[in-house]
Design a protein around this motif. Structure first.
Motif, PDB file in Angstrom:
ATOM      1  N   LEU A 134      20.489  -6.137 -14.429  1.00  0.00           N
ATOM      2  CA  LEU A 134      19.785  -5.829 -13.195  1.00  0.00           C
ATOM      3  C   LEU A 134      19.273  -7.091 -12.509  1.00  0.00           C
ATOM      4  N   THR A 135      19.153  -7.028 -11.197  1.00  0.00           N
ATOM      5  CA  THR A 135      18.554  -8.110 -10.426  1.00  0.00           C
ATOM      6  C   THR A 135      17.038  -8.055 -10.582  1.00  0.00           C
ATOM      7  N   SER A 136      16.354  -9.089 -10.095  1.00  0.00           N
ATOM      8  CA  SER A 136      14.892  -9.112 -10.169  1.00  0.00           C
ATOM      9  C   SER A 136      14.304  -7.919  -9.430  1.00  0.00           C
ATOM     10  N   GLU A 137      14.839  -7.614  -8.249  1.00  0.00           N
ATOM     11  CA  GLU A 137      14.368  -6.468  -7.482  1.00  0.00           C
ATOM     12  C   GLU A 137      14.542  -5.174  -8.252  1.00  0.00           C
ATOM     13  N   GLN A 138      15.682  -5.020  -8.892  1.00  0.00           N
ATOM     14  CA  GLN A 138      15.964  -3.787  -9.629  1.00  0.00           C
ATOM     15  C   GLN A 138      15.046  -3.643 -10.836  1.00  0.00           C
ATOM     16  N   LYS A 139      14.748  -4.748 -11.520  1.00  0.00           N
ATOM     17  CA  LYS A 139      13.851  -4.689 -12.666  1.00  0.00           C
ATOM     18  C   LYS A 139      12.455  -4.220 -12.252  1.00  0.00           C
ATOM     19  N   ILE A 140      11.958  -4.778 -11.149  1.00  0.00           N
ATOM     20  CA  ILE A 140      10.627  -4.385 -10.658  1.00  0.00           C
ATOM     21  C   ILE A 140      10.652  -2.946 -10.163  1.00  0.00           C
ATOM     22  N   ALA A 141      11.724  -2.578  -9.456  1.00  0.00           N
ATOM     23  CA  ALA A 141      11.842  -1.212  -8.950  1.00  0.00           C
ATOM     24  C   ALA A 141      11.884  -0.211 -10.098  1.00  0.00           C
ATOM     25  N   LEU A 142      12.603  -0.551 -11.161  1.00  0.00           N
ATOM     26  CA  LEU A 142      12.708   0.334 -12.319  1.00  0.00           C
ATOM     27  C   LEU A 142      11.346   0.528 -12.974  1.00  0.00           C
ATOM     28  N   LEU A 143      10.603  -0.560 -13.126  1.00  0.00           N
ATOM     29  CA  LEU A 143       9.280  -0.486 -13.733  1.00  0.00           C
ATOM     30  C   LEU A 143       8.336   0.379 -12.899  1.00  0.00           C
ATOM     31  N   ARG A 171       5.730 -14.894 -12.306  1.00  0.00           N
ATOM     32  CA  ARG A 171       4.783 -14.321 -11.330  1.00  0.00           C
ATOM     33  C   ARG A 171       5.202 -14.678  -9.905  1.00  0.00           C
ATOM     34  N   ILE A 172       5.827 -15.840  -9.733  1.00  0.00           N
ATOM     35  CA  ILE A 172       6.281 -16.249  -8.399  1.00  0.00           C
ATOM     36  C   ILE A 172       7.369 -15.297  -7.902  1.00  0.00           C
ATOM     37  N   THR A 173       8.310 -14.957  -8.806  1.00  0.00           N
ATOM     38  CA  THR A 173       9.386 -14.030  -8.434  1.00  0.00           C
ATOM     39  C   THR A 173       8.820 -12.664  -8.086  1.00  0.00           C
ATOM     40  N   VAL A 174       7.885 -12.185  -8.905  1.00  0.00           N
ATOM     41  CA  VAL A 174       7.260 -10.886  -8.652  1.00  0.00           C
ATOM     42  C   VAL A 174       6.532 -10.901  -7.314  1.00  0.00           C
ATOM     43  N   TYR A 175       5.806 -11.974  -7.052  1.00  0.00           N
ATOM     44  CA  TYR A 175       5.058 -12.098  -5.798  1.00  0.00           C
ATOM     45  C   TYR A 175       5.995 -12.045  -4.592  1.00  0.00           C
ATOM     46  N   LYS A 176       7.102 -12.763  -4.665  1.00  0.00           N
ATOM     47  CA  LYS A 176       8.046 -12.810  -3.549  1.00  0.00           C
ATOM     48  C   LYS A 176       8.649 -11.434  -3.274  1.00  0.00           C
ATOM     49  N   VAL A 177       9.037 -10.734  -4.335  1.00  0.00           N
ATOM     50  CA  VAL A 177       9.650  -9.411  -4.170  1.00  0.00           C
ATOM     51  C   VAL A 177       8.639  -8.434  -3.572  1.00  0.00           C
ATOM     52  N   LEU A 178       7.433  -8.402  -4.123  1.00  0.00           N
ATOM     53  CA  LEU A 178       6.410  -7.469  -3.639  1.00  0.00           C
ATOM     54  C   LEU A 178       5.990  -7.797  -2.207  1.00  0.00           C
ATOM     55  N   LYS A 179       5.926  -9.083  -1.886  1.00  0.00           N
ATOM     56  CA  LYS A 179       5.564  -9.500  -0.531  1.00  0.00           C
ATOM     57  C   LYS A 179       6.608  -9.005   0.470  1.00  0.00           C
ATOM     58  N   GLN A 180       7.882  -9.131   0.104  1.00  0.00           N
ATOM     59  CA  GLN A 180       8.945  -8.655   0.984  1.00  0.00           C
ATOM     60  C   GLN A 180       8.898  -7.146   1.130  1.00  0.00           C
ATOM     61  N   TRP A 181       8.635  -6.452   0.042  1.00  0.00           N
ATOM     62  CA  TRP A 181       8.542  -4.988   0.095  1.00  0.00           C
ATOM     63  C   TRP A 181       7.364  -4.552   0.944  1.00  0.00           C
ATOM     64  N   GLN A 182       6.271  -5.309   0.888  1.00  0.00           N
ATOM     65  CA  GLN A 182       5.114  -4.983   1.715  1.00  0.00           C
ATOM     66  C   GLN A 182       5.460  -5.154   3.201  1.00  0.00           C
ATOM     67  N   GLU A 183       6.150  -6.231   3.519  1.00  0.00           N
ATOM     68  CA  GLU A 183       6.562  -6.475   4.901  1.00  0.00           C
ATOM     69  C   GLU A 183       7.522  -5.408   5.398  1.00  0.00           C
TER      70      GLU A 183
END
Length: 207
Positions: A134-143, A171-183
């Motif tokens: 899974l990609t970083s986005e998919q891992k966070i989405a799955l969780l 944490r930087i990767t998580v921050y970037k993904v969540l920031k984009q999802w928020q936008e």
């Protein structure tokens, strides 16, 4: 806010039959390859379930939130095929096999509860087989999707550090993904909590 199993059975009155234990962050509640003797109830904290392959690489299988059971698959007292690691300081209650047998006789409602729990845990295990692909986005989405499913609520009570610890991402990767999802209006961040505004996006991302 209740979990899937809280609706079916209230554990509070039965915690007296278990042994209260405290685990610090990063401490193992049980380890892969050790023999199990009973199960655990997570009262407070956050726990990740992982497995380690032959090359020593760790794979995250599940995230356990309060009011859930841990280690029920080893009630046969065989070896654990996973490890349970505290993501944050956690309080659990351990129920030995003999205690469990006695509880079953006195409280037969535990039988269907455990059956559903084991089936659910096995399904989660199967869903994680290809986690490494899974990609970083998919891992966070799955969780996040799984926590939504467990809580039956779209409020996620974990921090970015928790997400990083559970997914193995920085944490930087998580921050970037969540920031984009928020936008993009997929999530909303308020008072260090995440509110899922578009749960279908998460589901579609991991399916």
């Amino acid at each position: 806010m209740a979990t899937l199993y809280e609706h079916v059975f209230d554990w509070d009155s039965y915690l007296q039959f278990g042994t209260r234990q405290f685990f610090k962050r990063k401490e193992a509640i049980y380890s892969q390859g050790t023999c199990g003797d009973g199960f655990y109830f997570l009262k407070k904290g956050l726990v990740r379930i992982v497995s380690v392959n032959a090359s020593g690489k760790e794979r995250i299988l599940n995230i356990v939130i309060p009011n859930q059971l841990i280690g029920v698959q080893s009630l046969d007292q065989r070896q654990h095929f996973t490890s349970a690691i505290a993501v944050k300081d956690s309080v659990v209650y351990h129920f030995p096999c003999e205690t469990f047998k006695a509880l079953l006789k006195e409280h037969p409602k535990l039988v269907p509860l455990f059956s559903r729990t084991v089936i659910h845990k096995m399904k989660i295990l199967l869903d994680r087989i290809n986690l490494d692909t899974l990609t970083s986005e998919q891992k966070i989405a799955l969780l996040l999707h799984n926590i939504c499913y467990e809580f039956k609520n779209y409020e996620i009570p974990i921090s970015q550090q928790d997400i990083a610890g559970c997914t193995g991402l920085t944490r930087i990767t998580v921050y970037k993904v969540l920031k984009q999802w928020q936008e993009d209006g997929i999530i909303e961040i308020m008072k260090r909590k995440y509110y899922i505004k578009k749960p279908d996006f998460l589901r579609n991302l991991v399916n």
